[in-house]
Design an enzyme around this catalytic site. Structure first.
Site, PDB file in Angstrom:
ATOM      1  CB  THR A 145       9.623  23.197  33.225  1.00 17.54           C
ATOM      2  OG1 THR A 145      11.043  23.109  33.229  1.00 17.54           O
ATOM      3  CG2 THR A 145       9.088  22.544  31.953  1.00 17.54           C
ATOM      4  CB  SER A 185      14.383  23.979  39.610  1.00 15.49           C
ATOM      5  OG  SER A 185      14.608  22.875  40.447  1.00 15.49           O
ATOM      6  CG  ASP A 225      16.852  20.691  37.303  1.00 19.01           C
ATOM      7  OD1 ASP A 225      15.811  20.764  36.624  1.00 19.01           O
ATOM      8  OD2 ASP A 225      17.973  20.546  36.808  1.00 19.01           O
TER       9      ASP A 225
END
Length: 315
Positions: free
Chosen positions: A13, A50, A84
């Site tokens: 991200t 992730s 994550d």
């Protein structure tokens, strides 16, 4: 002479720009920052997202961080990572780097908003992480997680809300510190550094969430599929259905450890169901998430079986 910091950029991200096919590189991320009080060397490790992180990627990051401090003379390391599975990779790095963390700061950071969003949190997180990694005050504090100018020990950090900048918490442990005026301000004592482990971590450790009416066959199934250890997330503070006591006893006899963690991390163990599971041979890990426990068990199994696992969680 400014400190040298290695930036390991893994995409996700913090580097993602919707509408742009290629994620931003580490150098691209640095271009969004103002002056940095350190010499930054960038290495891009653009891996899977992730949420799909492989153990091999996690190990590669941990080993590179260790080598950066012990072999390459860096004063600090920053890893950009998706939220994550960030806590698992950070904790694995903490365990594998061990005493070498006294040589420099190691900081994981990322973002909950894309790079080209108006309220993107990535550039600020990265700038703070670089400042902290270069700060001698964090040497020996172990691997840190830096989001929204909050500092969390990797051993305690867990994802609380993947949608807001203050994405991580240390609860039920204290927050380790904060970033102020490009400096690390530690307000709590960090956990002790883990001894450098011997042996390669075991990659096949299963995580199972206990549920009402759960049959013993579930545990046996993951072992039949090749699991060398099991993390069992009990209900409440770590209660386990009675039906699982017999397979826990059998698995322990077969040198396959079963670690029981609470559904919500709490510091107090010893609930009735957890105590009975412990008598059957389970290893209790209050205060840990299932993800943290899995990483710790992976490392422990690199040095043995049930006995090594008990030493890991009781140290």
């Amino acid at each position: 002479m400014s400190n040298r910091v290695l930036l390991i950029a893994t995409g996700d991200t913090i580097a993602h720009q919707p509408g742009v096919s290629q994620v931003a590189s580490g150098k691209d991320l640095l271009a969004h920052l103002g002056p940095v009080a350190a010499e930054v060397v960038v290495e891009d490790l653009l891996a899977e997202p992730s949420w799909d992180t492989t153990v091999s990627t996690m190990l590669a990051i941990a080993r590179r961080a260790h080598a950066a401090l012990t072999e390459d003379g860096f004063d600090g390391v920053v890893v950009t990572h998706g939220v994550d599975n960030l806590e698992e990779t950070a904790f694995l790095t903490d365990l594998l780097v061990g005493p070498a963390a006294a040589l420099g700061g190691i900081v994981f950071t990322g973002a909950t908003r894309h790079l080209d969003e108006l309220s993107s949190d990535g550039p600020r997180n990265l700038a703070s992480a670089l400042a902290v990694a270069a700060d001698p005050a964090v040497r020996g504090a172990g691997v840190l997680v830096c989001f929204d100018d909050e500092l969390h020990a990797a051993r305690w950090a867990r994802l609380a809300d993947p949608t807001r900048p203050a994405a991580f918490t240390s609860a039920p442990y204290p927050r380790l510190g904060a970033v102020s005026a490009a400096k690390a301000v530690l307000v709590a004592a960090p956990p002790p550094l883990h001894p450098r482990p011997h042996g390669e971590p075991e990659t096949d450790v299963a995580v199972i969430r206990a549920y009402a009416g759960m049959p013993a066959a579930v545990l046996n199934a993951v072992v039949d599929a090749g699991a060398r250890g099991i993390v069992l997330e009990g209900s409440g503070a770590g209660n386990v259905p009675v039906e699982l006591f017999a397979p826990i006893m059998e698995l322990t006899h077969w040198e396959i450890p079963v670690v029981v963690v609470p559904r919500v991390p709490v510091l107090v163990g010893g609930t009735y169901g957890a105590e009975l599971a412990e008598k059957a041979g389970a290893i209790l890990a209050p205060g840990m998430t299932a993800g943290h426990a899995r990483v710790a068990l992976m490392v422990a199994l690199g040095g043995g079986g049930v006995r090594a696992a008990r030493q890991m969680f009781h140290s």
